[in-house]
Design a protein around this motif. Sequence first.
Motif, short mmCIF file in Angstrom:
data_model
loop_
_atom_site.label_atom_id
_atom_site.label_comp_id
_atom_site.label_asym_id
_atom_site.label_seq_id
_atom_site.Cartn_x
_atom_site.Cartn_y
_atom_site.Cartn_z
N LYS A 131 0.80 -1.22 0.00
CA LYS A 131 0.00 0.00 0.00
C LYS A 131 0.84 1.28 0.00
CE LYS A 131 -4.24 -1.71 0.22
NZ LYS A 131 -5.30 -1.37 -0.75
N GLY A 132 2.16 1.14 -0.18
CA GLY A 132 3.00 2.33 -0.24
C GLY A 132 3.48 2.84 1.10
N ASP A 133 3.51 1.96 2.12
CA ASP A 133 4.03 2.34 3.44
C ASP A 133 5.54 2.41 3.34
OD1 ASP A 133 4.84 2.56 6.08
OD2 ASP A 133 3.44 1.06 6.83
N ILE A 134 6.12 3.60 3.52
CA ILE A 134 7.56 3.77 3.26
C ILE A 134 8.44 3.20 4.36
CG2 ILE A 134 7.16 5.81 1.82
CD1 ILE A 134 8.31 7.48 4.16
N THR A 135 7.88 2.88 5.53
CA THR A 135 8.70 2.31 6.60
C THR A 135 8.30 0.88 6.95
OG1 THR A 135 7.33 3.23 8.37
CG2 THR A 135 9.18 4.57 7.59
N MET A 136 7.10 0.46 6.68
CA MET A 136 6.63 -0.92 6.87
C MET A 136 7.00 -1.49 8.24
SD MET A 136 4.69 -2.49 4.67
CE MET A 136 5.05 -4.21 4.90
N GLY A 137 6.80 -0.67 9.28
CA GLY A 137 7.02 -1.14 10.64
C GLY A 137 8.47 -1.34 11.02
N GLY A 138 9.39 -0.96 10.15
CA GLY A 138 10.81 -1.20 10.40
C GLY A 138 11.60 -0.02 10.89
N GLN A 139 10.93 1.13 11.10
CA GLN A 139 11.66 2.33 11.54
C GLN A 139 10.91 3.03 12.67
OE1 GLN A 139 12.94 3.52 7.09
NE2 GLN A 139 13.56 5.02 8.61
N VAL A 367 3.65 11.41 -3.99
CA VAL A 367 3.00 11.78 -5.25
C VAL A 367 2.21 10.60 -5.80
CG1 VAL A 367 3.40 12.52 -7.64
CG2 VAL A 367 4.75 13.51 -5.80
N CYS A 368 2.79 9.40 -5.72
CA CYS A 368 2.10 8.20 -6.21
C CYS A 368 0.83 7.94 -5.41
CB CYS A 368 3.04 7.00 -6.13
SG CYS A 368 4.49 7.12 -7.20
N LEU A 369 0.88 8.16 -4.11
CA LEU A 369 -0.32 7.96 -3.29
C LEU A 369 -1.40 8.98 -3.63
CD1 LEU A 369 1.31 7.14 0.16
CD2 LEU A 369 0.30 5.55 -1.48
N LEU A 370 -0.99 10.18 -4.01
CA LEU A 370 -1.97 11.17 -4.46
C LEU A 370 -2.60 10.73 -5.78
CD1 LEU A 370 -0.07 14.48 -3.61
CD2 LEU A 370 -2.17 13.65 -2.55
N ALA A 371 -1.80 10.12 -6.65
CA ALA A 371 -2.36 9.59 -7.90
C ALA A 371 -3.40 8.52 -7.60
CB ALA A 371 -1.24 9.03 -8.78
N VAL A 372 -3.07 7.62 -6.67
CA VAL A 372 -4.00 6.55 -6.30
C VAL A 372 -5.29 7.13 -5.75
CG1 VAL A 372 -4.36 4.61 -4.73
CG2 VAL A 372 -2.18 4.85 -5.94
N SER A 373 -5.15 8.18 -4.92
CA SER A 373 -6.35 8.80 -4.35
C SER A 373 -7.22 9.44 -5.42
CB SER A 373 -5.96 9.85 -3.30
OG SER A 373 -5.40 11.01 -3.91
N ALA A 374 -6.61 9.75 -6.57
CA ALA A 374 -7.35 10.32 -7.69
C ALA A 374 -7.81 9.25 -8.68
CB ALA A 374 -6.49 11.35 -8.41
N ASP A 381 0.14 11.42 -12.51
CA ASP A 381 -1.18 11.99 -12.26
C ASP A 381 -1.29 12.55 -10.84
OD1 ASP A 381 -2.12 11.48 -14.81
OD2 ASP A 381 -2.85 9.48 -14.28
N GLY A 382 -0.38 12.11 -9.97
CA GLY A 382 -0.35 12.68 -8.61
C GLY A 382 0.08 14.13 -8.61
N LEU A 383 0.96 14.50 -9.56
CA LEU A 383 1.36 15.90 -9.67
C LEU A 383 0.18 16.76 -10.11
CD1 LEU A 383 4.81 15.35 -11.41
CD2 LEU A 383 4.45 16.13 -9.06
N THR A 384 -0.58 16.25 -11.08
CA THR A 384 -1.77 16.97 -11.52
C THR A 384 -2.77 17.13 -10.38
OG1 THR A 384 -1.45 16.06 -13.74
CG2 THR A 384 -3.61 17.01 -13.25
N ALA A 385 -2.87 16.08 -9.55
CA ALA A 385 -3.83 16.12 -8.44
C ALA A 385 -3.44 17.13 -7.36
CB ALA A 385 -3.93 14.72 -7.81
#
Length: 531
Positions: A131-139, A367-374, A381-385
Motif C-alpha cells: 500500500k505504499g508504506d515507506i517504513t513498513m514497521g521497520g523504523q 506523489v504516487c499515493l496522491l495519484a492513487v487517491s485520484a 497523475d499525482g502531480l496533476t492532483a
Amino acid sequence: MIVTSRRAPRARTMAAALTAAAAVIVVATPSQAAGNVPPIPGLSPTAVAIMNSEPYTNGQWAVRVVDVATGEVLVDYNSSVLVEPASVTKTYSVGAAWLKLGPDHRIVTPVVRTGPVNQGVLAGDLVLIAKGDITMGGQTGADGRVVFTNLDHNDANLLPGATIADNNPLAGLDRLARQVKDSGITRVSGDVVIDDRLFITRDLGDNDGPVSPIIINNNLIDLVTTPTSPGKAAKVRMRPVVAPWTIDNKVTTVAADGATRIDMSANEETGVITLQGTIAAGSDPALKVWHMSDPATFARTAFIEALGRADVAVHAPEVAPNSTAGLKKQSKVVKLPRVARLVGLPLAENGRYILKVSYNRGAQTMVCLLAVSAGSRDCDDGLTAMAPIFRAAGIDPRGASLVDGSGLVGNLVTATSQTQLQRAFAARPDALRWRDALPIMGVDGSIATVQTNSPAAGKVFGKTGTLGAPDLLNLRLRVETKALGGYITAKSGRELAMAIIGNNAMFDDIAGVFAANEDVGEIATAIWESY
C-alpha cells in the motif's frame, strides 16, 4: 536528495555584528544576477556579501522573507523568478499529501489468503497487498516515532559519514508473520505473493532506484565495513540478511593514515555483493548500500523468511521471482479473507522522515499515493492532483512547475510560492507538527551540522535543497541549487516564513560544495539577527 554532495560542517567566522534591516521594502530587479547583487532592503549587508562572494558570481539568488502572522514582506529579491529548488520540492509533495490525507492518516497493509485453511494448512497463496508504506514497521522507535540518522543510509553511496539507525528493518514483516501464525496457519501449500499493483513501479532516476508500493529497509541492503588491524581483512556486516544476498569481502585494513576507498559491485543473479578496497585503521565504519532493482522479489523472500521465523512453513521456494500474474483483479484481492495487517506510522511521521533526511523515493511515493487517491496508477497523475489541493489551501500552484516529488533537475518554483506554502501551513491547527517535520539548523536532519555555534541554531526550521553536477570543461563542481525553505523564529520572537535559493554556483572541489550549506545557514542567521 539529488546531489554531488550535500552537507558537512565548515567553520566560517560570523561578522562581529549584523546590520539591522531597513524598514522600507523595495522589490529588487528580477534580472539582477548574483555577483552583482545590490543592497537589498531588509537583508543585512552580511548576507548580501555572501551572495556576492566568488562561488556565486555568475549564478542567481532568490530570497523572500514574510512575517507569518501579518503577511508583511520583509525581504523580496527575485521572488517572482522561477528557480530550481532541488529537494525543497519535497515540501510540495509531502505538503500536498499532508493536506489531502491528513497528518494522522495511516496506511494499513493487509495480508490475505486465496484459499481455505484446514488443520493449519492453507490450500492457496498468501498475498501481501502493498500500500505504499515507506517504513513498513521497520523504523519505529520506542516512543512510537520514526527513527532516522541525520546523514541517512539512503545517501551512503554519495556522502561519506552516512550511518544506519538503531532499528530492525524486518520488524514489520515479523509482526505480520506472527499474525499469520495466530490466525491458525502453520503451512502454506501455495506461494507467497507481494501484490505491488497499487501504482506503476518506475525508476526515479539519478541512480536512486525504483519507486515501488512495497518498501523494506528503503529497498536497500546496508553494508557496514569496520576496520580491524593493518594488513588484515576488514569486517563487513550486512543488514538486513535476506536470501540470496551474501557478501564477498575484499576490503583490507590499512594504516591509520591510509585512505578509505571502497568500491561495490553485485551479481543480481547470484546475489553476491562484492566490496573491495581499503579502510583506514581506527576510522569510523564505512557504509555502502545496494539498491534493489526488484523490490517485490526482495520483499517476497524477506516475508517468507519472516514466516519461517514464526514457524509458518511455505511450500514455495524462498528465492524466486515475485509474480502477480496469477492474482485476481485488485478489487477482488482486497476482499479476500484477511489473516494479518500492519498499521503504519502517521503520515506526519513518514513526512518527518522524508523531510528531515531528504528521502527522494519517499517523497515521490507521496506523489504516487496522491495519484492513487485520484483513481490512477500513474504517479505523474499525482502531480496533476496536487494543483486543486493547493488552491483549496490558498496556495497558487502557478508559482511552481514540478516534474517529480523529490527535487530532480527540472522542477521550478518561485520564492514567493515557497513562502506562500509555509504561511498556509503556519495557519493550520497542526502547524507545529509541520514545523517539527522540517530539519532544524544546528540540531537535526540535513542541517544538523550547519551553524551549530550560531545564536540562530535551533531557531531555523527549513527543508534543504541541493543539486550538484560536474563542470567537465573546467574540472569544477557546479552547484545547480543550494536552497532552504521554511521558518525562522527571529531574535525578537517574530515568526518568519522564508525562502533562500541560490542557483548555479561554481566550486573548485567537494569542500566548497559543503561550504554552500554553511553559506545559506549564515544568510538565515543574518535574517534571524535582523528581526
